[in-house]
Structures are given as structure tokens and as C-alpha cells.
Motif scaffolding. Structure first.
Motif, PDB file in Angstrom:
ATOM      1  N   GLU A 326    -118.312-114.842  13.924  1.00 41.71           N
ATOM      2  CA  GLU A 326    -117.987-113.512  13.399  1.00 41.71           C
ATOM      3  C   GLU A 326    -118.778-112.442  14.145  1.00 41.71           C
ATOM      4  N   ARG A 335    -112.504-112.092  15.538  1.00 41.96           N
ATOM      5  CA  ARG A 335    -112.066-113.170  14.651  1.00 41.96           C
ATOM      6  C   ARG A 335    -111.104-112.664  13.571  1.00 41.96           C
ATOM      7  N   ALA A 336    -111.263-111.422  13.123  1.00 39.07           N
ATOM      8  CA  ALA A 336    -110.331-110.882  12.129  1.00 39.07           C
ATOM      9  C   ALA A 336    -108.912-110.836  12.675  1.00 39.07           C
ATOM     10  N   ARG A 339    -107.425-114.361  12.484  1.00 43.70           N
ATOM     11  CA  ARG A 339    -106.912-114.695  11.153  1.00 43.70           C
ATOM     12  C   ARG A 339    -105.562-113.999  10.909  1.00 43.70           C
ATOM     13  N   GLN A 340    -105.470-112.733  11.299  1.00 37.81           N
ATOM     14  CA  GLN A 340    -104.213-112.005  11.127  1.00 37.81           C
ATOM     15  C   GLN A 340    -103.083-112.671  11.903  1.00 37.81           C
TER      16      GLN A 340
END
Length: 391
Positions: A326, A335-336, A339-340
Motif C-alpha cells: 500500500e 494498489r487502489a 482493486r478497482q
């Protein structure tokens, strides 16, 4: 739910291998211990450089023996990385990784050689569907002839027809996955959509549109589109809506630096990632949304950035960092966006192959402090947990 039920893979371009023996040695040293750590099936996303492909086709039984060795190691293979043609671990790779480009007959020959190898490996993989990722035509910073795109399209049409014939001969459907990348001829989602329109128009004129639609799609590297500051969820939906096959997803994270003017500690840390082997395209988004870029990450850029970089709200750097990270000290990661992207893939009708592709362990500032087997294991465990959440 479009998440593949096949075993998760990691790309073996993270370890060297310019001979069949070296490839197998890398699998024994790294992939097998990772599989044992995971205590579940693992697929090898094989990178087989051109000399390896030549060796596998040189003797009549070489490919069968290689497939047998892979099976004996408890590894399957359903996707190949045919992006790096030569030595991906030489002292300096940089822009040379995009050569030969898709106007060069060597790229076509290499890709079809990979396809014949993969068709054999699929016989032991529990699937009749394979994918091969490849360069995004070429690199914008290298010279191309005036008729470059026409030549590249001609070769892609030949590839599609050859893959169609291979399916008729073997029952194995191998699909090409063109991988957009920052500062390449296919860079943004918009450029990719536009190119596929031209590719399909030519295919329609020549009578091979069905083969192209079936056999040519994209490898969506999440880090690449995140570096471009794209909305990766919308990007994936746009490709899907255009009927472009998502043949492969590279599960990747890039470096992110927020508020570069105030975050001098982050810029000092970022300078530690400057290294001579791979190209690290660097993008900055200004507060009004405008983008600016540098072809490569340099110590000068970190220490004394020009005003359009210094006053930006955020930088993103094409440096594949561990996908479970992260943060990296004062730096962030994308990393966000990963995930998306996986959330969006789970909503689509397509089932791309999933492959963790962090090839930079050997050039990470602290890479030597993390054994590669441990690093790969943590990446795959984190990805499996994320996929389980989405399921």
C-alpha cells in the motif's frame, strides 16, 4: 463473475532464462518453492525468449520433454509473455524491450513460435484457452517508417489467421494480447480503441475479421493505465463495450508520489528507485488535470523537478512494485487502482487470464533484503485474498 477459475500465475520474466535449461532451473529455484508455500495449484506465466523458442523447436522431442518437465514440477501454463524478445535481464534494457516491433517480421515469427509452444503446454493445463501478451506495436521514442502502422496491421492479420489455423489443427485457442504501455504507440485506452477500429476495418476488407475478433485483444496491465491517470474501471468497461477481448490482466502496482513540492522526503526516497536496466516512464498530474511526463525516472527529476512537475498534485511512475504494498515509506502505490480493476473485471462477461507481473525485484532498492520466493509468495497470497473478497 468473470474472474478466471484457472490457477493464478506469476510471470517468470522476473528470473533470467535464455536457454531451456535456465528456464527450468528458474522454475525449480523459485516457482516450485512458491507453489509449496501457497499449498495450492500455481501456474507459471512463462516468459520464453526467442532463443528458448528456437531451442524448443530445434529437436522433434524438445517441446514434449519441456512439457513433461513442467508437469513433473507440478506447474501448469496457460499464458506466455512474448513482450521481451531478447535478454530481459541485460545490464540495460530500457527502450530496447520494444524491439523488434510489430512492423518487423521477427516479431511475427517469434509470436507464432510461442503460440505453437503454448498449444502443446495447454494439453497438460486443464484448459484449451491460452493467451500471449505482446508489445503495443512499438515505442513512440524510437524511429518508425512512414508505413509502420500498415505493416504492423498486415502482420497482426497474418498472426490472427495463423492462430485460427492452429486452433483447427490442435483444438487449442491461443489469443494474442496487445499490451498498452506509457509512451508506446498504443498508450491510452483511447488510442487502443481507435487502433482496433482501424485493425478491424482492414480485417474486414481482407476477409479475416472473424479471425481478428476471435484471436486479437489486449493484455490490460493495471499499473500502465494507472500511470496514465486513467479511471481503470471505466477504461475496462470501454474496452469491453467496444467488443475488444480482455485476454489477460497483468496484476501490477506502480509508485505514487503525492504533493511533490511539500513531500521532499518522498522525492528523496523516489530517487533510490532510479536504476539503469528498465524504463520508468514518469507522469505528473497538475491540479487542473493536465498531464506532463518524463520518458524515464532520473535523480535530477527527483532532486530538482521542473515547475510543471514540482507544482503537480501527484506523480505516478511506471515501476512495478510488489502488488501487496500500500505504501513504500513516504511513497504510495496504485494498489487502489488494482482493486478497482479487479472489481470491474468481476462484473464483465469476459474471463481474462490473471497474472502477477512484478519483474523488478532485482532492481528494487531493498530487493536484496527480500528473498524472491518470499516476495512472490506474499504477492500471490495478497492477490488470492483480494480475489476471494471480490468473489
Amino acid at each position: 463473475m468473470a474472474i478466471s477459475t484457472l490457477p493464478l500465475s506469476y510471470c517468470t520474466n522476473v528470473h533470467p532464462g535464455l536457454t531451456v535449461a535456465a528456464v527450468l532451473a528458474g522454475l525449480r529455484e523459485f516457482a516450485v518453492p512458491v507453489r509449496e508455500n501457497l499449498a495450492r495449484p500455481l501456474a507459471a506465466g512463462l516468459w520464453l525468449a526467442a532463443p528458448v523458442i528456437d531451442e524448443l523447436h530445434a529437436l522433434s522431442d524438445a517441446l514434449d520433454r519441456f512439457a513433461g518437465e513442467l508437469s513433473s514440477l507440478g506447474l501448469s501454463c496457460h499464458t506466455l509473455n512474448a513482450f521481451p524478445y531478447g535478454n530481459f535481464h541485460s545490464d540495460r534494457v530500457k527502450e530496447q524491450v520494444y524491439l523488434p516491433d510489430w512492423s518487423d517480421p521477427r516479431r511475427l515469427d517469434y509470436t507464432l513460435g510461442c503460440a505453437r509452444v503454448l498449444a502443446r503446454l495447454l494439453a497438460d493445463a486443464g484448459t484449451d484457452q491460452g493467451s500471449i501478451s505482446t508489445v503495443p506495436l512499438g515505442f513512440k521514442g524510437l524511429p518508425q517508417p512512414d508505413d509502420f502502422e500498415s505493416r504492423a496491421i498486415d502482420q497482426l492479420l497474418r498472426a490472427a489467421e495463423a492462430l485460427d489455423l492452429l486452433y483447427e489443427q490442435t483444438g487449442k485457442r491461443i489469443r494474442l494480447a496487445i499490451e498498452p504501455e506509457p509512451l508506446c504507440l498504443l498508450e491510452t485506452t483511447g488510442e487502443t480503441l481507435s487502433f482496433f477500429e482501424r485493425l478491424r476495418a482492414r480485417a474486414d476488407e481482407t476477409g479475416c475479421l472473424d479471425a481478428v475478433n476471435e484471436s486479437v485483444g489486449v493484455c490490460y496491465d493495471v499499473c500502465h493505465q494507472a500511470v496514465e491517470f486513467e479511471d481503470v474501471g471505466q477504461s475496462l468497461r470501454d474496452l469491453d463495450a467496444a467488443g475488444i477481448r480482455l485476454n489477460k490482466i497483468h496484476i501490477t502496482c506502480a509508485i505514487q508520489l503525492d504533493d511533490p513540492r511539500e513531500n521532499s522526503e518522498g522525492r528523496r526516497r523516489l530517487a533510490e528507485f532510479v536504476e539503469p536496466r528498465y524504463l520508468h516512464q514518469t507522469f505528473a498530474r497538475r491540479r487542473g488535470g493536465e498531464l506532463t511526463h518524463a520518458t524515464d525516472l532520473t535523480r535530477e527529476l527527483c532532486a530538482s523537478p521542473p515547475a510543471d512537475f514540482l507544482d503537480a498534485e501527484r506523480w505516478r511512475i511506471h515501476f512495478h512494485v510488489p502488488v501487496n504494498a500500500e505504501t513504500l515509506g513516504p511513497l504510495g502505490t496504485t494498489r487502489a487502482a488494482l482493486r478497482q480493476a479487479l472489481e470491474t473485471v468481476a462484473e464483465l462477461s469476459q474471463t481474462p487470464h490473471l497474472e502477477v507481473e512484478t519483474y523488478t525485484w532485482s532492481v528494487l532498492p531493498n530487493g536484496a533484503s527480500t528473498p524472491l520466493v518470499d516476495g512472490l509468495t506474499e504477492e500471490l497470497l495478497a492477490t488470492q485474498r483480494l480475489l476471494a473478497e471480490l468473489a
